[in-house]
Design an enzyme around this catalytic site. Structure first.
Site, PDB file in Angstrom:
ATOM      1  N   SER A 193       0.884  -1.095  -0.063  1.00  0.00           N
ATOM      2  CA  SER A 193      -0.089   0.069   0.036  1.00  0.00           C
ATOM      3  C   SER A 193       0.985   1.174  -0.066  1.00  0.00           C
ATOM      4  O   SER A 193       2.008   1.349   0.566  1.00  0.00           O
ATOM      5  CB  SER A 193      -0.953  -0.012   1.378  1.00  0.00           C
ATOM      6  OG  SER A 193      -1.746  -1.148   1.267  1.00  0.00           O
TER       7      SER A 193
HETATM    8  N1  SAH Z   1      -0.747  -4.998   4.171  1.00  0.00           N
HETATM    9  C1  SAH Z   1      -0.042  -5.375   3.047  1.00  0.00           C
HETATM   10  C2  SAH Z   1      -0.904  -5.125   1.807  1.00  0.00           C
HETATM   11  C3  SAH Z   1      -0.891  -6.218   0.617  1.00  0.00           C
HETATM   12  S1  SAH Z   1      -2.099  -6.130  -0.414  1.00  0.00           S
HETATM   13  C4  SAH Z   1       1.350  -4.693   2.836  1.00  0.00           C
HETATM   14  O1  SAH Z   1       1.541  -3.743   3.673  1.00  0.00           O
HETATM   15  O2  SAH Z   1       2.159  -5.143   1.858  1.00  0.00           O
HETATM   16  C5  SAH Z   1      -3.477  -7.011   0.412  1.00  0.00           C
HETATM   17  C6  SAH Z   1      -2.984  -8.532   0.722  1.00  0.00           C
HETATM   18  O3  SAH Z   1      -4.466  -8.878   0.889  1.00  0.00           O
HETATM   19  C7  SAH Z   1      -2.586  -9.307  -0.677  1.00  0.00           C
HETATM   20  O4  SAH Z   1      -1.348  -9.834  -0.191  1.00  0.00           O
HETATM   21  C8  SAH Z   1      -3.603 -10.285  -0.715  1.00  0.00           C
HETATM   22  O5  SAH Z   1      -3.172 -11.665  -0.965  1.00  0.00           O
HETATM   23  C9  SAH Z   1      -4.194 -10.348   0.741  1.00  0.00           C
HETATM   24  N2  SAH Z   1      -5.747 -10.951   0.707  1.00  0.00           N
HETATM   25  C10 SAH Z   1      -6.553 -10.623  -0.017  1.00  0.00           C
HETATM   26  N3  SAH Z   1      -7.623 -11.430   0.120  1.00  0.00           N
HETATM   27  C11 SAH Z   1      -7.379 -12.094   1.389  1.00  0.00           C
HETATM   28  C12 SAH Z   1      -8.195 -13.168   2.176  1.00  0.00           C
HETATM   29  N4  SAH Z   1      -9.461 -13.525   1.959  1.00  0.00           N
HETATM   30  N5  SAH Z   1      -7.331 -13.461   3.164  1.00  0.00           N
HETATM   31  C13 SAH Z   1      -6.041 -13.060   3.563  1.00  0.00           C
HETATM   32  N6  SAH Z   1      -5.396 -12.224   2.778  1.00  0.00           N
HETATM   33  C14 SAH Z   1      -5.899 -11.821   1.659  1.00  0.00           C
END
Ligand code: SAH
Length: 223
Positions: A70
């Site tokens: 993000s």
């Molecule tokens: N907080 C992260 C943002 C990553 S993007 C950072 O700082 O890098 C969002 C993430 O949510 C992705 O890695 C994606 O795989 C995950 N995601 C999407 N749906 C999900 C679910 N149902 N359960 C767990 N993770 C999920």
């Protein structure tokens, strides 16, 4: 925490990081604690080497598997909102991704639980937590649509992937007066919503903060 890792030796000048902090302040981030932690945390180690020179730009960056780290502004904003009611003990993050948001949280609350559905991302993130010497993080491969019942209830929950509606399970796993910060919507744009549980009741005060753009919350696991 390992201060050499945190200093990010050789990677980026302090001036580049300071420029990012100033940008966050200009955009309205006012929590000194949040700004200090972002200043101290090396964002470049959460990216693949080829992208690490862009780590201190205020922009979302790819981390593989069609996912993104993000934008610093949104990490700061969501963290600031999460902490706006005072210090928190236990926080759940849905969507570990690179582990950057988890690392920011781990320095501001007592305990962070985080779940991710893509196994290789989770593995890289947990390696980073180990490298940084962070000991207050529990991480698991699971579908965060169901929260993480084992460690519930949570004083705060933050979701970094967007569901179309707020998952019931997350509301159920909130502690009395708990706070949930979650992007909700479909496709290209969502509303960042904040839900506060009213005491120990099943009522929630809800507020829409701003338009945001997150990857979708998906079901099932990917190994
Ligand atoms: N907080 C992260 C943002 C990553 S993007 C950072 O700082 O890098 C969002 C993430 O949510 C992705 O890695 C994606 O795989 C995950 N995601 C999407 N749906 C999900 C679910 N149902 N359960 C767990 N993770 C999920």
């Amino acid at each position: 925490m390992n201060s050499i890792e945190l200093a990010g030796v050789g990677m980026t000048s302090q001036r580049t990081r300071e420029r990012l902090i100033q940008r966050l302040i200009d955009q309205g981030i006012s929590s000194q604690a949040v700004l200090d932690v972002i200043r101290m945390t090396p964002r470049h180690i959460f990216l693949d080497q080829a992208l690490s020179h862009r780590a201190y730009e205020d922009t979302a960056l790819p981390i593989g598997y069609s996912q993104t780290l993000s934008q610093p502004y949104i990490v700061a904003r969501m963290t600031e909102i999460l902490l706006s009611g005072g210090p928190l003990k236990k926080v759940l993050e849905i969507g570990t991704g690179s582990g950057y948001q988890t690392t920011i949280l781990s320095q501001l609350v007592t305990e962070v639980c985080t779940v991710e559905r893509i196994e290789p991302l989770l593995k890289k993130a947990t390696d980073r937590f180990r490298r940084l010497g962070l000991k207050n993080i529990s991480a698991e491969l699971s579908d965060g649509s169901f929260g993480w019942d084992k460690h519930a209830p949570y004083d705060g929950i933050i979701t970094t992937a967007a569901p179309q509606t707020v998952p019931e399970e997350l509301l159920r796993q909130m502690a009395p007066n708990g706070i949930l910060v979650i992007p909700v919507g479909n496709g290209q744009s969502q509303d960042l919503r904040v839900l506060k549980r009213v005491g120990d009741s099943s009522e929630f005060d809800e507020e829409i903060v701003e338009k945001v753009k997150f990857v979708p919350l998906l079901g099932g696991l990917s190994r």
